[in-house]
Scaffold this motif. Structure first.
Motif, PDB file in Angstrom:
ATOM      1  N   ALA A 157     -12.155  31.794  14.142  1.00  0.00           N
ATOM      2  CA  ALA A 157     -11.863  31.192  12.836  1.00  0.00           C
ATOM      3  C   ALA A 157     -10.660  31.839  12.150  1.00  0.00           C
ATOM      4  CB  ALA A 157     -13.084  31.310  11.928  1.00  0.00           C
ATOM      5  N   LEU A 158     -10.328  33.050  12.531  1.00  0.00           N
ATOM      6  CA  LEU A 158      -9.278  33.781  11.812  1.00  0.00           C
ATOM      7  C   LEU A 158      -7.916  33.085  11.800  1.00  0.00           C
ATOM      8  CD1 LEU A 158     -10.017  37.542  12.447  1.00  0.00           C
ATOM      9  CD2 LEU A 158      -9.775  36.375  10.257  1.00  0.00           C
ATOM     10  N   PRO A 159      -7.478  32.449  12.882  1.00  0.00           N
ATOM     11  CA  PRO A 159      -6.190  31.751  12.793  1.00  0.00           C
ATOM     12  C   PRO A 159      -6.140  30.739  11.651  1.00  0.00           C
ATOM     13  CG  PRO A 159      -6.816  31.984  15.083  1.00  0.00           C
ATOM     14  CD  PRO A 159      -7.998  32.433  14.261  1.00  0.00           C
ATOM     15  N   ALA A 160      -7.245  30.013  11.435  1.00  0.00           N
ATOM     16  CA  ALA A 160      -7.285  29.050  10.335  1.00  0.00           C
ATOM     17  C   ALA A 160      -7.402  29.762   8.991  1.00  0.00           C
ATOM     18  CB  ALA A 160      -8.462  28.084  10.525  1.00  0.00           C
ATOM     19  N   LEU A 161      -8.203  30.810   8.915  1.00  0.00           N
ATOM     20  CA  LEU A 161      -8.360  31.556   7.658  1.00  0.00           C
ATOM     21  C   LEU A 161      -7.039  32.183   7.222  1.00  0.00           C
ATOM     22  CD1 LEU A 161     -11.784  33.371   8.248  1.00  0.00           C
ATOM     23  CD2 LEU A 161     -11.341  31.460   6.687  1.00  0.00           C
ATOM     24  N   ARG A 162      -6.227  32.615   8.166  1.00  0.00           N
ATOM     25  CA  ARG A 162      -4.937  33.234   7.829  1.00  0.00           C
ATOM     26  C   ARG A 162      -3.997  32.244   7.146  1.00  0.00           C
ATOM     27  NH1 ARG A 162      -4.172  38.272  10.105  1.00  0.00           N
ATOM     28  NH2 ARG A 162      -5.608  38.842  11.811  1.00  0.00           N
ATOM     29  N   LEU A 163      -4.210  30.970   7.364  1.00  0.00           N
ATOM     30  CA  LEU A 163      -3.365  29.942   6.747  1.00  0.00           C
ATOM     31  C   LEU A 163      -3.851  29.558   5.359  1.00  0.00           C
ATOM     32  CD1 LEU A 163      -2.888  27.573   9.829  1.00  0.00           C
ATOM     33  CD2 LEU A 163      -1.293  29.318   8.984  1.00  0.00           C
TER      34      LEU A 163
ATOM     35  N   LEU B 289     -12.357  19.344   8.862  1.00  0.00           N
ATOM     36  CA  LEU B 289     -12.163  19.725   7.461  1.00  0.00           C
ATOM     37  C   LEU B 289     -10.698  19.745   7.057  1.00  0.00           C
ATOM     38  CD1 LEU B 289     -14.708  22.699   7.222  1.00  0.00           C
ATOM     39  CD2 LEU B 289     -14.991  20.406   6.233  1.00  0.00           C
ATOM     40  N   GLY B 290      -9.804  19.763   8.039  1.00  0.00           N
ATOM     41  CA  GLY B 290      -8.385  19.847   7.729  1.00  0.00           C
ATOM     42  C   GLY B 290      -7.946  21.249   7.357  1.00  0.00           C
ATOM     43  N   GLY B 291      -8.665  22.235   7.826  1.00  0.00           N
ATOM     44  CA  GLY B 291      -8.368  23.637   7.506  1.00  0.00           C
ATOM     45  C   GLY B 291      -9.657  24.380   7.237  1.00  0.00           C
TER      46      GLY B 291
ATOM     47  N   ALA C 150     -22.121  22.779  -1.437  1.00  0.00           N
ATOM     48  CA  ALA C 150     -21.796  21.356  -1.575  1.00  0.00           C
ATOM     49  C   ALA C 150     -21.957  20.905  -3.016  1.00  0.00           C
ATOM     50  CB  ALA C 150     -22.679  20.526  -0.647  1.00  0.00           C
ATOM     51  N   GLN C 151     -22.974  21.415  -3.702  1.00  0.00           N
ATOM     52  CA  GLN C 151     -23.163  21.086  -5.112  1.00  0.00           C
ATOM     53  C   GLN C 151     -22.023  21.621  -5.968  1.00  0.00           C
ATOM     54  OE1 GLN C 151     -27.073  22.791  -5.667  1.00  0.00           O
ATOM     55  NE2 GLN C 151     -28.106  20.822  -5.422  1.00  0.00           N
ATOM     56  N   GLU C 152     -21.399  22.708  -5.510  1.00  0.00           N
ATOM     57  CA  GLU C 152     -20.246  23.278  -6.221  1.00  0.00           C
ATOM     58  C   GLU C 152     -18.951  22.541  -5.879  1.00  0.00           C
ATOM     59  OE1 GLU C 152     -19.922  25.712  -8.501  1.00  0.00           O
ATOM     60  OE2 GLU C 152     -22.102  25.939  -8.647  1.00  0.00           O
ATOM     61  N   GLY C 153     -19.058  21.533  -5.014  1.00  0.00           N
ATOM     62  CA  GLY C 153     -17.895  20.723  -4.680  1.00  0.00           C
ATOM     63  C   GLY C 153     -17.173  21.141  -3.426  1.00  0.00           C
ATOM     64  N   ALA C 154     -17.703  22.132  -2.720  1.00  0.00           N
ATOM     65  CA  ALA C 154     -17.075  22.559  -1.474  1.00  0.00           C
ATOM     66  C   ALA C 154     -17.348  21.540  -0.374  1.00  0.00           C
ATOM     67  CB  ALA C 154     -17.593  23.927  -1.057  1.00  0.00           C
ATOM     68  N   ARG C 155     -16.470  21.511   0.601  1.00  0.00           N
ATOM     69  CA  ARG C 155     -16.651  20.682   1.794  1.00  0.00           C
ATOM     70  C   ARG C 155     -17.152  21.589   2.905  1.00  0.00           C
ATOM     71  NH1 ARG C 155     -11.343  19.095   3.183  1.00  0.00           N
ATOM     72  NH2 ARG C 155     -12.267  17.636   4.687  1.00  0.00           N
TER      73      ARG C 155
ATOM     74  N   LEU D 203     -14.913  26.493  -6.470  1.00  0.00           N
ATOM     75  CA  LEU D 203     -15.036  26.215  -5.046  1.00  0.00           C
ATOM     76  C   LEU D 203     -14.831  24.734  -4.724  1.00  0.00           C
ATOM     77  CD1 LEU D 203     -18.122  28.475  -4.222  1.00  0.00           C
ATOM     78  CD2 LEU D 203     -15.729  28.900  -3.613  1.00  0.00           C
ATOM     79  N   HIS D 204     -14.486  23.943  -5.722  1.00  0.00           N
ATOM     80  CA  HIS D 204     -14.303  22.512  -5.513  1.00  0.00           C
ATOM     81  C   HIS D 204     -13.200  22.262  -4.490  1.00  0.00           C
ATOM     82  CE1 HIS D 204     -14.524  18.249  -6.430  1.00  0.00           C
ATOM     83  NE2 HIS D 204     -13.203  18.238  -6.439  1.00  0.00           N
ATOM     84  N   ALA D 205     -13.540  21.450  -3.487  1.00  0.00           N
ATOM     85  CA  ALA D 205     -12.626  21.037  -2.418  1.00  0.00           C
ATOM     86  C   ALA D 205     -12.293  22.170  -1.445  1.00  0.00           C
ATOM     87  CB  ALA D 205     -11.343  20.445  -2.984  1.00  0.00           C
ATOM     88  N   ARG D 206     -12.902  23.327  -1.617  1.00  0.00           N
ATOM     89  CA  ARG D 206     -12.708  24.407  -0.649  1.00  0.00           C
ATOM     90  C   ARG D 206     -13.502  24.081   0.618  1.00  0.00           C
ATOM     91  NH1 ARG D 206      -8.645  27.807  -1.509  1.00  0.00           N
ATOM     92  NH2 ARG D 206      -9.779  29.651  -0.772  1.00  0.00           N
ATOM     93  N   THR D 207     -13.022  24.541   1.752  1.00  0.00           N
ATOM     94  CA  THR D 207     -13.662  24.233   3.023  1.00  0.00           C
ATOM     95  C   THR D 207     -14.391  25.467   3.552  1.00  0.00           C
ATOM     96  OG1 THR D 207     -11.575  24.741   4.169  1.00  0.00           O
ATOM     97  CG2 THR D 207     -12.020  22.437   3.624  1.00  0.00           C
TER      98      THR D 207
END
Length: 255
Positions: free
Chosen positions: A131-137, A85-87, A28-33, A5-9
């Motif tokens: 949120a779905l438009p962003a999730l689709r990308l 988050l940029g996505g 966050a501890q796993e590196g997610a944003r 999950l590192h760097a995942r938003t």
């Protein structure tokens, strides 16, 4: 195990306390944003402090204030989170209310019924709608809905809550089918009693100190959420993880 999950938003609703706060901390501890959404600004700030302390990072946590029952607030909050988050790779819907506890249905006001359904069912609908438009990308996007074992079993005097959680589980299942071709997984977590401020408010502040029944922590539930977001669970879709110490598996047969 690395949950990858590192760097995942991730956007987390109901992040101001309880399971939402524990989920934000663990991811966050796993590196997610993480982007934290709650209607309580002070609670969001407290969660951001917890996340910062647990990760040792000085990076500012994204915070968006919104009432999940208000579509315009949700639209603006999701847009702000995606921009910051940029996505967006994942959404966790933790915002929820218990509503009347111990009230027979004939003594339940329509306003109370509507309030529970608005937060617990309409809230996730609105968040995911925007949120779905962003999730689709995103690649390997996933959604986790925080339901309850009350979707399957019932406690006296909690008809609005039980109905809302059953609706949420079926909403997640239907959404998983609708999004099967889009590469977006949708699952639910249905815990039994969790030691959270909401549970203590319903049952009494000291009711969970030495309970005569099994109680799980918010961190334990957050671990289930993290797994379901992770690509390690890529084959898991449209289902509900029931974490209730095996209670619903028991037969009523008197033997």
């Amino acid at each position: 195990m690395d949950l990858q999950l590192h760097a995942r938003t991730v956007l987390i609703t109901g992040a101001g306390s309880g399971i939402g706060r524990a989920t934000a901390r663990l991811l966050a501890q796993e590196g997610a944003r993480v982007a934290l959404l709650d209607r309580d600004r002070a609670a969001l700030d407290a969660t951001a402090d917890v996340v910062r302390a647990s990760t040792g990072s000085a990076q500012e946590t994204v915070r968006v204030v919104a009432d999940v029952t208000d579509e315009e607030q949700v639209r603006a909050a999701v847009s702000a989170a995606v921009a910051a988050l940029g996505g967006l790779d994942h959404v966790v819907c933790c915002a929820g209310v218990s509503g009347p506890v111990g009230s027979p249905i004939e003594d339940t006001d329509l306003a109370d019924w509507n309030a529970v359904l608005a937060v617990n069912v309409t809230g996730p609908f609105l968040v995911l709608k925007h949120a779905l438009p962003a999730l689709r990308l995103a690649v390997d996007a996933s959604v986790v809905l925080l339901a309850s074992d009350s979707a399957s079993v019932a406690s006296p005097g909690m008809a609005p809550y039980c109905a809302s959680k059953a609706a949420l589980v079926q909403f997640g299942r239907a959404l998983a089918v609708d999004l099967a071709g889009a590469g977006i997984r949708v699952n639910s977590v249905a815990p039994s009693i969790v030691d959270t401020p909401m549970s203590r408010g319903d049952l009494g502040e000291s009711a969970l100190d030495e309970p005569a029944f099994p109680v799980q922590t918010a961190h334990e539930v957050a671990a289930h959420v993290a797994y379901l977001l992770s690509p390690h669970s890529r084959a898991v879709n449209g289902t509900t993880l029931i974490s209730d110490f095996g209670y619903t598996a028991r037969s009523g047969f008197p033997a």
